[in-house]
Design a protein around this motif. Structure first.
Motif, PDB file in Angstrom:
ATOM      1  N   MET A   1       0.839  -1.204   0.000  1.00  0.00           N
ATOM      2  CA  MET A   1       0.000   0.000   0.000  1.00  0.00           C
ATOM      3  C   MET A   1       0.872   1.252   0.000  1.00  0.00           C
ATOM      4  N   ALA A   2       0.588   2.170  -0.887  1.00  0.00           N
ATOM      5  CA  ALA A   2       1.280   3.460  -0.874  1.00  0.00           C
ATOM      6  C   ALA A   2       0.645   4.345   0.189  1.00  0.00           C
ATOM      7  N   GLU A   3       1.482   5.095   0.891  1.00  0.00           N
ATOM      8  CA  GLU A   3       0.959   5.944   1.956  1.00  0.00           C
ATOM      9  C   GLU A   3       1.765   7.225   2.084  1.00  0.00           C
ATOM     10  N   VAL A   4       1.155   8.212   2.734  1.00  0.00           N
ATOM     11  CA  VAL A   4       1.827   9.466   3.045  1.00  0.00           C
ATOM     12  C   VAL A   4       2.787   9.218   4.203  1.00  0.00           C
ATOM     13  N   VAL A   5       4.055   9.545   4.003  1.00  0.00           N
ATOM     14  CA  VAL A   5       5.033   9.372   5.084  1.00  0.00           C
ATOM     15  C   VAL A   5       5.590  10.704   5.588  1.00  0.00           C
ATOM     16  N   GLU A   6       5.374  11.766   4.827  1.00  0.00           N
ATOM     17  CA  GLU A   6       5.769  13.096   5.285  1.00  0.00           C
ATOM     18  C   GLU A   6       4.789  14.121   4.725  1.00  0.00           C
ATOM     19  N   LEU A   7       4.475  15.116   5.545  1.00  0.00           N
ATOM     20  CA  LEU A   7       3.716  16.295   5.131  1.00  0.00           C
ATOM     21  C   LEU A   7       4.518  17.516   5.542  1.00  0.00           C
ATOM     22  N   LEU A   8       4.709  18.460   4.630  1.00  0.00           N
ATOM     23  CA  LEU A   8       5.495  19.657   4.945  1.00  0.00           C
ATOM     24  C   LEU A   8       4.841  20.889   4.338  1.00  0.00           C
ATOM     25  N   SER A   9       4.716  21.902   5.166  1.00  0.00           N
ATOM     26  CA  SER A   9       4.242  23.199   4.713  1.00  0.00           C
ATOM     27  C   SER A   9       5.399  24.188   4.800  1.00  0.00           C
ATOM     28  N   TYR A  10       5.408  25.150   3.906  1.00  0.00           N
ATOM     29  CA  TYR A  10       6.457  26.177   3.863  1.00  0.00           C
ATOM     30  C   TYR A  10       5.771  27.542   3.979  1.00  0.00           C
ATOM     31  N   PRO A  11       5.491  27.977   5.217  1.00  0.00           N
ATOM     32  CA  PRO A  11       4.696  29.210   5.383  1.00  0.00           C
ATOM     33  C   PRO A  11       5.298  30.424   4.691  1.00  0.00           C
ATOM     34  N   VAL A  12       6.630  30.562   4.745  1.00  0.00           N
ATOM     35  CA  VAL A  12       7.299  31.689   4.093  1.00  0.00           C
ATOM     36  C   VAL A  12       8.054  31.144   2.884  1.00  0.00           C
ATOM     37  N   LYS A  13       7.716  31.613   1.725  1.00  0.00           N
ATOM     38  CA  LYS A  13       8.331  31.126   0.498  1.00  0.00           C
ATOM     39  C   LYS A  13       9.855  31.187   0.601  1.00  0.00           C
ATOM     40  N   GLY A  14      10.517  30.070   0.290  1.00  0.00           N
ATOM     41  CA  GLY A  14      11.974  30.021   0.306  1.00  0.00           C
ATOM     42  C   GLY A  14      12.576  29.686   1.647  1.00  0.00           C
ATOM     43  N   CYS A  15      11.794  29.762   2.729  1.00  0.00           N
ATOM     44  CA  CYS A  15      12.324  29.464   4.062  1.00  0.00           C
ATOM     45  C   CYS A  15      12.091  27.996   4.411  1.00  0.00           C
ATOM     46  N   ALA A  16      12.537  27.595   5.588  1.00  0.00           N
ATOM     47  CA  ALA A  16      12.474  26.195   5.990  1.00  0.00           C
ATOM     48  C   ALA A  16      11.043  25.696   6.063  1.00  0.00           C
ATOM     49  N   GLY A  17      10.899  24.383   5.889  1.00  0.00           N
ATOM     50  CA  GLY A  17       9.586  23.766   5.960  1.00  0.00           C
ATOM     51  C   GLY A  17       9.196  23.414   7.388  1.00  0.00           C
ATOM     52  N   THR A  18       7.900  23.218   7.579  1.00  0.00           N
ATOM     53  CA  THR A  18       7.352  22.805   8.863  1.00  0.00           C
ATOM     54  C   THR A  18       6.782  21.406   8.719  1.00  0.00           C
ATOM     55  N   PRO A  19       7.381  20.388   9.358  1.00  0.00           N
ATOM     56  CA  PRO A  19       6.825  19.034   9.291  1.00  0.00           C
ATOM     57  C   PRO A  19       5.496  18.973  10.032  1.00  0.00           C
ATOM     58  N   LEU A  20       4.545  18.252   9.487  1.00  0.00           N
ATOM     59  CA  LEU A  20       3.212  18.140  10.060  1.00  0.00           C
ATOM     60  C   LEU A  20       2.814  16.676  10.173  1.00  0.00           C
ATOM     61  N   HIS A  21       2.032  16.352  11.192  1.00  0.00           N
ATOM     62  CA  HIS A  21       1.445  15.008  11.254  1.00  0.00           C
ATOM     63  C   HIS A  21       0.100  14.996  10.531  1.00  0.00           C
ATOM     64  N   SER A  22      -0.669  16.059  10.725  1.00  0.00           N
ATOM     65  CA  SER A  22      -1.952  16.216  10.044  1.00  0.00           C
ATOM     66  C   SER A  22      -2.025  17.621   9.489  1.00  0.00           C
ATOM     67  N   ALA A  23      -2.800  17.803   8.438  1.00  0.00           N
ATOM     68  CA  ALA A  23      -2.898  19.118   7.807  1.00  0.00           C
ATOM     69  C   ALA A  23      -4.243  19.275   7.133  1.00  0.00           C
ATOM     70  N   VAL A  24      -4.621  20.515   6.958  1.00  0.00           N
ATOM     71  CA  VAL A  24      -5.798  20.853   6.158  1.00  0.00           C
ATOM     72  C   VAL A  24      -5.318  21.183   4.757  1.00  0.00           C
TER      73      VAL A  24
END
Length: 275
Positions: A1-24
């Motif tokens: 089964m394929a699954e999501v293993v990482e979710l990342l948001s980048y609130p500020v373009k070009g800056c570091a990402g924020t790892p998430l467990h759940s997201a909208v």
């Protein structure tokens, strides 16, 4: 089964990402993704292509988007109340005109010190009506192109095999700044052909291949340029028919909703690769 293993948001373009467990997942991508952008004083966006130190700035945005904290090397953190109602100013993203709400002098001074260049911070205004193109049109904030960038572990594994064969060091997933990382696809570059994807109650539509640039040669933890790899090796086997080097895929959001690490990734429509 394929699954999501990482979710990342980048609130500020070009800056570091924020790892998430759940997201909208919103029509413009993961909540708060690229909703802020650093610009020059003239309003031209800053990018790791020219300002690799952006990678060393770590943003934290509150769940409601009302507060933003920036952490950076050699500077005390700066916290702001996000302005969503101020007068918008003109900004330039890859030569295209957009608008942004300036977030004030305090954060501007902080960014100017960390990046060693006069800078401002803007936020996407409420009436931001950007329309993205590609096989499936959609919208996004200040992302380079489409709302969601998806990459599989199998794709990165194939690249790292080739890097090791040439005597180069492997690179981490963070070099490519994906929003969704998928594991469980046996074949590399499956995302090239996955044209409709369901994750939990959400749905994504394939838009285009992700064309890579010099950003993949920036160490995402230090903000230092570390080239010429992996771009040099990618150029030997991932030349896109339309030009450039492709690695990963971009998607538009067809059905928003919630998603989490561990969710099954279901491909409901396949197509041919554009490579």
């Amino acid at each position: 089964m394929a699954e999501v293993v990482e979710l990342l948001s980048y609130p500020v373009k070009g800056c570091a990402g924020t790892p998430l467990h759940s997201a909208v997942l919103t029509p413009a991508g993961l909540a708060h993704d690229r909703s802020f952008m650093v610009t020059s004083e003239e309003g031209v966006f800053r990018t790791q292509r020219r300002d690799p130190l952006l990678a060393s700035i770590r943003p934290e945005v509150s769940a409601d988007g009302a507060k933003l904290v920036l952490y950076g090397p050699g500077a005390a953190p700066v916290a702001i109340e996000v302005d969503t109602a101020g007068p918008p100013r003109d900004v330039d993203l890859f030569g295209a005109p957009f608008r942004g709400i300036d977030q004030g002098d305090e954060v501007a001074a902080w960014l100017s010190e960390v990046l060693r260049a006069p800078s401002r911070l803007v936020r996407v205004p409420a009436d931001h009506d950007r329309v993205t193109d590609g096989r499936t049109p959609g919208t996004s904030g200040y992302a380079d192109s489409r709302a969601v960038h998806l990459l599989s572990r199998a794709t990165l594994d194939r690249l790292n095999e080739r890097l090791r064969e040439s005597g180069a060091a492997p690179v981490p997933m963070e070099r490519f700044r994906p929003n969704i990382v998928v594991d469980g696809w046996d074949a590399p570059h499956t995302e090239d052909r996955a044209h409709r994807i369901g994750i939990a109650g959400t749905e994504l539509g394939y838009a285009k291949l992700a064309i890579r640039c010099a950003v993949v040669m920036v160490d995402q933890r230090t903000g230092a340029r570390a080239g010429p790899e992996p771009l040099r090796t990618l150029a030997t086997y991932r030349r896109a028919a339309g030009g450039g080097v492709a690695f990963g895929a971009k998607y538009a959001v067809l059905r928003p909703g919630g998603l989490s690490v561990g969710d099954e990734v279901r491909v409901t429509s396949w197509g041919g690769s554009e490579l």
